[in-house]
Motif scaffolding. Sequence first.
Motif, mmCIF file in Angstrom:
data_model
loop_
_atom_site.group_PDB
_atom_site.id
_atom_site.type_symbol
_atom_site.label_atom_id
_atom_site.label_comp_id
_atom_site.label_asym_id
_atom_site.label_seq_id
_atom_site.Cartn_x
_atom_site.Cartn_y
_atom_site.Cartn_z
ATOM 1 N N TYR A 52 8.468 9.528 -4.354
ATOM 2 C CA TYR A 52 9.128 8.348 -3.803
ATOM 3 C C TYR A 52 9.953 8.678 -2.560
ATOM 4 C CZ TYR A 52 7.282 6.262 -7.942
ATOM 5 O OH TYR A 52 6.412 5.827 -8.900
ATOM 6 N N HIS A 53 9.787 9.903 -2.041
ATOM 7 C CA HIS A 53 10.434 10.301 -0.796
ATOM 8 C C HIS A 53 9.458 10.261 0.379
ATOM 9 C CE1 HIS A 53 14.032 11.445 -2.944
ATOM 10 N NE2 HIS A 53 13.274 12.109 -3.794
ATOM 11 N N LEU A 54 8.187 9.959 0.093
ATOM 12 C CA LEU A 54 7.188 9.887 1.163
ATOM 13 C C LEU A 54 7.534 8.771 2.141
ATOM 14 C CD1 LEU A 54 3.651 10.252 -0.464
ATOM 15 C CD2 LEU A 54 4.784 11.836 1.083
ATOM 16 N N LYS A 55 7.296 9.053 3.403
ATOM 17 C CA LYS A 55 7.478 8.063 4.458
ATOM 18 C C LYS A 55 6.224 8.077 5.317
ATOM 19 C CE LYS A 55 12.447 8.844 4.526
ATOM 20 N NZ LYS A 55 12.427 9.448 3.215
ATOM 21 N N LEU A 56 5.920 6.952 5.916
ATOM 22 C CA LEU A 56 4.783 6.870 6.822
ATOM 23 C C LEU A 56 5.268 7.221 8.220
ATOM 24 C CD1 LEU A 56 1.781 6.126 7.191
ATOM 25 C CD2 LEU A 56 2.544 3.798 7.690
ATOM 26 N N ARG A 57 4.710 8.287 8.780
ATOM 27 C CA ARG A 57 5.045 8.668 10.154
ATOM 28 C C ARG A 57 3.966 8.095 11.061
ATOM 29 N NH1 ARG A 57 8.096 12.268 12.916
ATOM 30 N NH2 ARG A 57 8.812 13.338 11.028
ATOM 31 N N ILE A 58 4.398 7.392 12.096
ATOM 32 C CA ILE A 58 3.489 6.910 13.126
ATOM 33 C C ILE A 58 3.893 7.566 14.433
ATOM 34 C CG2 ILE A 58 4.866 4.812 13.465
ATOM 35 C CD1 ILE A 58 2.236 3.443 14.364
ATOM 36 N N SER A 74 12.018 -3.099 2.694
ATOM 37 C CA SER A 74 11.572 -3.294 1.303
ATOM 38 C C SER A 74 11.363 -1.971 0.569
ATOM 39 C CB SER A 74 10.290 -4.123 1.266
ATOM 40 O OG SER A 74 10.505 -5.393 1.816
ATOM 41 N N ASP A 75 12.302 -1.057 0.707
ATOM 42 C CA ASP A 75 12.310 0.229 -0.001
ATOM 43 C C ASP A 75 11.218 1.200 0.426
ATOM 44 O OD1 ASP A 75 14.547 -0.544 -1.496
ATOM 45 O OD2 ASP A 75 13.269 -1.534 -2.980
ATOM 46 N N VAL A 76 10.585 0.992 1.578
ATOM 47 C CA VAL A 76 9.679 1.983 2.159
ATOM 48 C C VAL A 76 10.162 2.264 3.574
ATOM 49 C CG1 VAL A 76 7.681 1.359 0.752
ATOM 50 C CG2 VAL A 76 7.992 0.302 2.984
ATOM 51 N N SER A 77 9.819 3.447 4.063
ATOM 52 C CA SER A 77 10.330 3.850 5.375
ATOM 53 C C SER A 77 9.230 4.366 6.286
ATOM 54 C CB SER A 77 11.380 4.953 5.214
ATOM 55 O OG SER A 77 12.491 4.465 4.506
ATOM 56 N N LEU A 78 9.425 4.071 7.567
ATOM 57 C CA LEU A 78 8.614 4.628 8.644
ATOM 58 C C LEU A 78 9.439 5.682 9.342
ATOM 59 C CD1 LEU A 78 7.398 1.384 10.435
ATOM 60 C CD2 LEU A 78 5.977 2.936 9.126
ATOM 61 N N ILE A 79 8.774 6.724 9.825
ATOM 62 C CA ILE A 79 9.401 7.708 10.690
ATOM 63 C C ILE A 79 8.694 7.602 12.032
ATOM 64 C CG2 ILE A 79 9.903 10.136 11.097
ATOM 65 C CD1 ILE A 79 9.548 10.634 8.125
ATOM 66 N N ILE A 80 9.465 7.569 13.093
ATOM 67 C CA ILE A 80 8.878 7.495 14.423
ATOM 68 C C ILE A 80 9.782 8.223 15.411
ATOM 69 C CG2 ILE A 80 9.918 5.238 14.903
ATOM 70 C CD1 ILE A 80 7.304 4.560 16.448
ATOM 71 N N LYS A 98 0.824 -1.204 0.000
ATOM 72 C CA LYS A 98 0.000 0.000 0.000
ATOM 73 C C LYS A 98 0.859 1.255 0.000
ATOM 74 C CE LYS A 98 -3.807 2.238 -0.068
ATOM 75 N NZ LYS A 98 -4.662 2.183 -1.267
ATOM 76 N N LEU A 99 1.915 1.271 0.792
ATOM 77 C CA LEU A 99 2.809 2.432 0.812
ATOM 78 C C LEU A 99 3.446 2.672 -0.549
ATOM 79 C CD1 LEU A 99 4.497 1.976 4.287
ATOM 80 C CD2 LEU A 99 2.995 3.846 3.583
ATOM 81 N N LYS A 100 3.891 1.612 -1.192
ATOM 82 C CA LYS A 100 4.476 1.760 -2.527
ATOM 83 C C LYS A 100 3.441 2.285 -3.517
ATOM 84 C CE LYS A 100 8.257 -1.537 -2.128
ATOM 85 N NZ LYS A 100 8.864 -2.774 -2.615
ATOM 86 N N ASN A 101 2.203 1.809 -3.396
ATOM 87 C CA ASN A 101 1.115 2.260 -4.259
ATOM 88 C C ASN A 101 0.834 3.751 -4.051
ATOM 89 O OD1 ASN A 101 -2.208 2.479 -4.402
ATOM 90 N ND2 ASN A 101 -1.263 1.385 -6.120
ATOM 91 N N ILE A 102 0.804 4.191 -2.818
ATOM 92 C CA ILE A 102 0.567 5.610 -2.516
ATOM 93 C C ILE A 102 1.707 6.471 -3.059
ATOM 94 C CG2 ILE A 102 0.445 7.296 -0.632
ATOM 95 C CD1 ILE A 102 -1.116 5.066 0.945
ATOM 96 N N MET A 103 2.936 6.031 -2.893
ATOM 97 C CA MET A 103 4.082 6.777 -3.417
ATOM 98 C C MET A 103 3.992 6.897 -4.932
ATOM 99 S SD MET A 103 7.079 5.371 -0.777
ATOM 100 C CE MET A 103 7.965 4.631 -2.065
ATOM 101 N N GLU A 104 3.562 5.830 -5.583
ATOM 102 C CA GLU A 104 3.429 5.849 -7.040
ATOM 103 C C GLU A 104 2.310 6.785 -7.474
ATOM 104 O OE1 GLU A 104 2.191 2.702 -10.479
ATOM 105 O OE2 GLU A 104 3.564 2.006 -8.936
ATOM 106 N N ILE A 105 1.155 6.713 -6.814
ATOM 107 C CA ILE A 105 0.023 7.579 -7.163
ATOM 108 C C ILE A 105 0.389 9.048 -6.980
ATOM 109 C CG2 ILE A 105 -2.277 8.309 -6.378
ATOM 110 C CD1 ILE A 105 -2.833 5.299 -5.829
#
Length: 114
Positions: free
Chosen positions: A29-35, A65-71, A18-25
């Motif tokens: 490709y620098h977007l990260k999911l912050r929790i 897998s080439d996606v990142s979380l920020i916490i 899902k994260l890769k899909n959101i970055m593509e849409i």
Amino acid sequence: MKIFSEKYLELTEKAIKKLKNIMEIKNNYHLKLRIYINGGGCSGFQYQFIFDTLKNKDDIIITQSDVSLIIDPISLQYLHGGKIDYLENLEGSKFIVFNPNAKTTCSCGASFGI
């Protein structure tokens, strides 16, 4: 900025997809999911998610897998060893947390207590 492995907080394959899909849409490709954790919710604390490209000085980056979380370090102490998944059902779609540190959770999974 500290970089940690997924053993601290892991993404499931559905969340990664899902994260890769959101970055593509969003063609970003620098977007990260912050929790992060906020006080409140029916069980005491609430999980919050936003998409972010900025990192604060003490933020921790977890890449898988080439996606990142920020916490932030305080939120990580409540989530250490957990997993972030992505759920789609009749009620909608959302990122959810499986938190081994939670002693109580609400029925919707959006809040927890320690």
